[in-house]
Design an enzyme around this catalytic site. Structure first.
Site, PDB file in Angstrom:
ATOM      1  CG  ASP A 214      -1.959   1.022   1.258  1.00 47.26           C
ATOM      2  OD1 ASP A 214      -2.863   0.916   0.410  1.00 47.26           O
ATOM      3  OD2 ASP A 214      -1.913   1.946   2.094  1.00 47.26           O
ATOM      4  CD  GLU A 263      14.970 -14.387   5.025  1.00 49.99           C
ATOM      5  OE1 GLU A 263      13.936 -14.791   5.613  1.00 49.99           O
ATOM      6  OE2 GLU A 263      15.649 -13.420   5.440  1.00 49.99           O
TER       7      GLU A 263
HETATM    8  C1  NOJ Z   1      -4.445   2.912  -0.951  1.00 46.30           C
HETATM    9  C2  NOJ Z   1      -5.577   1.945  -0.716  1.00 46.30           C
HETATM   10  O1  NOJ Z   1      -5.854   1.261  -1.917  1.00 46.30           O
HETATM   11  C3  NOJ Z   1      -6.740   2.767  -0.227  1.00 46.30           C
HETATM   12  O2  NOJ Z   1      -7.921   2.011  -0.156  1.00 46.30           O
HETATM   13  C4  NOJ Z   1      -6.380   3.353   1.119  1.00 46.30           C
HETATM   14  O3  NOJ Z   1      -7.422   4.218   1.529  1.00 46.30           O
HETATM   15  C5  NOJ Z   1      -5.080   4.156   1.049  1.00 46.30           C
HETATM   16  N1  NOJ Z   1      -4.056   3.486   0.309  1.00 46.30           N
HETATM   17  C6  NOJ Z   1      -4.541   4.427   2.430  1.00 46.30           C
HETATM   18  O4  NOJ Z   1      -4.084   3.248   3.021  1.00 46.30           O
END
Ligand code: NOJ
Length: 559
Positions: A214, A263
């Site tokens: 993310d 790993e």
């Molecule tokens: C990207 C994610 O896809 C989204 O759903 C989220 O709100 C933001 N990152 C923050 O984590």
């Protein structure tokens, strides 16, 4: 351990499984609810493992299922190494991995390293320990500005709207790039770095095959004083030295992660969610010394337009070649208006792709602004084109049912912080693509679970229910199943050759084994001549490809 045994018995156990995989994104809270509490859960996924197998995907990617207060749909993680009790237990998770592996489906999980939940034990400790404490060092705490420190340290805004700083009781402020319940972690802190290595090993040891990272471009920050203002930030180039975004030093983190991935046998994979300024910057995340693959979101913001598609396809294939990675294709995910809806909207001046869909949602669609049939036809055409491309394709739950974005969600029923905090990009927010799936045309919550679903499902979901589409050979589900089955048979080396069609609105390409894909983005039929006899997928009318549709041609390729 059973998982390892199962992996060994699968015939596609190669380190390169991810390069041309069809990956199906599960948004766990909206997939299937086994215990009837209105939230989808891990046992729900297990109960639908056969469905996933029949769909013919190679892997699933699970959006966060960790303990969370759901301030941002689970992207506010309170414990990185556990399952939200409302979604199940670690034992349930192990059962799910075994059930999916047993069916030849790999498992990718979401890692959210830029921020934790404010309920994470580290943040609670930081609040309790007070200013100047070691516990606060794991996050980004600063004194406020103004004579009494009552103003935020800077004028920065959060992605979901409002200030990017929140004040705590003793008067200090902490940075949150997203919601206030998502404090940014301090990636200069060795404990933060070490703890994520532990998390990656924790899930890898449980048999997870890969990770989706993310906001991979935001972890490291240069917060040396004086902090710049928003206006000053906007003048800075995105060249690897920007204080907040896409810094070169973030790749030191991913080099360490790569050593952990390697790993394992086969090495664990990773795909970066990195919104960066150029394809060259994106390539850094996809390098073999780093995460290995990065999302390509170019089609999310493109129109259903042959010229745009061709440029995006050529550019991304070329870019992937520079790193040795393979590219990724995405038309829908849990953050954007579903593509069947985007493609059914009349072009709005100055608005394209996601933005156009957002405007429809904001206007409270569907009314006469949306041509559902056209949107779905184009969605089929675009998806078939994508599934014929080299690289991996990410599919989002519900698109295989031809679901449209749900506009019919009242303000008091919405959950997305982007809606409540008024983020401009998201309009009414992202709940419309996160509504729980319809499994049956009748029954409670359309077969999602025994209780009401956590987001309201519209009446028109009935016609898209799995049990309806399963028995209809002309349904979207039947088309996806057939396409994914054929794709496995036809899959070949990672390249393509464009074939000129003499029409600006028709794209045609061939893969190295002779598999051809023809997409007609226009309205006039495109004549296939004698090739019409070799069409294996899609509809040919009088020897031609109709407008807004795709066919696959496979001369002598199928057994
Ligand atoms: C990207 C994610 O896809 C989204 O759903 C989220 O709100 C933001 N990152 C923050 O984590």
């Amino acid at each position: 351990m059973t998982d390892a045994l199962l992996l060994e018995t699968r015939d596609d156990t190669t380190a390169a499984w991810w390069r041309q995989a069809a990956v199906y994104q599960i948004y766990p809270r909206s997939f299937a609810d086994a215990n009837g509490d209105g939230l989808g859960d891990i046992p729900g996924i297990v109960s639908r493992a056969d469905y996933l197998q029949e769909l013919g995907i190679d892997a699933v990617w699970l959006s966060p299922f960790y303990p969370s207060a759901l301030a941002d749909g689970g992207y506010d993680v309170a414990d990185y190494r556990d399952v939200d009790p409302r979604l199940g237990t670690l034992d349930d998770f192990d059962d799910m991995v075994a059930a999916l592996h047993d069916r030849g489906i790999r498992v990718v999980v979401d890692i959210v390293p830029n921020h934790s939940s404010d309920l994470h034990e580290w943040f609670q400790e930081a609040l309790a320990a007070g200013r100047g404490s070691a516990a606060r060092e794991r996050y980004i705490f600063r004194e406020g500005s103004g004579p009494d420190g009552s103003e935020p340290p800077t004028d920065w805004t959060a992605a979901f709207g409002g200030s990017a700083w929140e004040r705590v009781e003793d008067g200090q402020w902490f940075l949150h790039s997203f919601a206030p319940e998502q404090p940014d972690l301090n990636w200069d802190h060795p404990e933060v770095r070490e703890d994520f290595l532990t998390t990656l090993r924790f899930w890898s040891d449980r048999g997870v095959d890969g990770f989706r990272i993310d906001v991979a471009h935001m972890l490291t920050k240069d917060l040396s004083e004086p902090l710049p203002s928003t206006a000053e930030l906007e003048l800075l180039p995105h060249d690897g030295n920007h204080p907040l975004h896409d810094r070169d030093d973030v790749h030191e983190v991913y080099a360490e992660w790569r050593r952990v991935f390697n790993e394992y046998d086969p090495p664990r994979t990773a795909v970066a969610e990195a919104w960066v300024s150029t394809p060259e910057r994106r390539a850094k995340y996809a390098s073999a010394e780093g995460l290995g693959q990065a999302f390509n979101f170019d089609l999310l913001v493109a129109d259903f337009d042959a010229t745009q598609f061709r440029t995006i396809i050529s550019d991304n294939l070329a870019q992937a070649r520079t790193t040795g990675s393979s590219t990724t294709w995405v038309l829908s995910n849990h953050d954007v208006t579903r593509h069947a809806t985007r493609y059914g909207l009349a072009p709005l001046a100055g608005r394209t792709g996601v933005k156009q869909g957002v405007e429809w949602v904001a206007a409270g669609g569907p009314g006469d602004q949306l041509d559902r049939e056209l949107g779905l036809r184009r969605a089929h055409a675009a998806t078939l084109l994508l599934l014929g491309l080299p690289g991996s394709t990410y599919l989002y739950q519900g698109e295989e049912l031809g679901l449209q974005e749900v506009a019919e969600i009242g303000p008091d029923e919405r959950q997305d912080p982007a809606f409540f905090r008024g983020a401009e990009f998201d309009g009414l927010g992202r709940d419309g693509c996160r509504v729980p799936l319809p499994w049956t045309a009748s029954g409670s919550s359309f077969g999602f679970g025994a209780g009401d679903a956590h987001l309201p499902q519209p009446e028109w979901f009935a016609e898209h229910a799995v049990d309806v589409e399963e028995s209809d050979p002309s349904s979207t589900l039947s088309l996806y199943r057939e396409a994914l089955r054929l794709r496995r048979e036809l899959q070949t080396d990672e390249s393509l050759e464009w074939i000129e069609t003499g029409r600006a609105d028709v794209l045609r390409f061939a893969r190295p084994n002779g598999w051809q894909i023809v997409t007609n983005f226009g309205t006039e039929p495109f004549d296939l001549g004698t090739d019409a006899a070799d069409v294996v997928l899609g509809t040919v009318v009088d020897g031609a490809v109709s407008g807004d549709s795709t066919v696959w041609i496979a001369p002598g390729l199928l057994g």
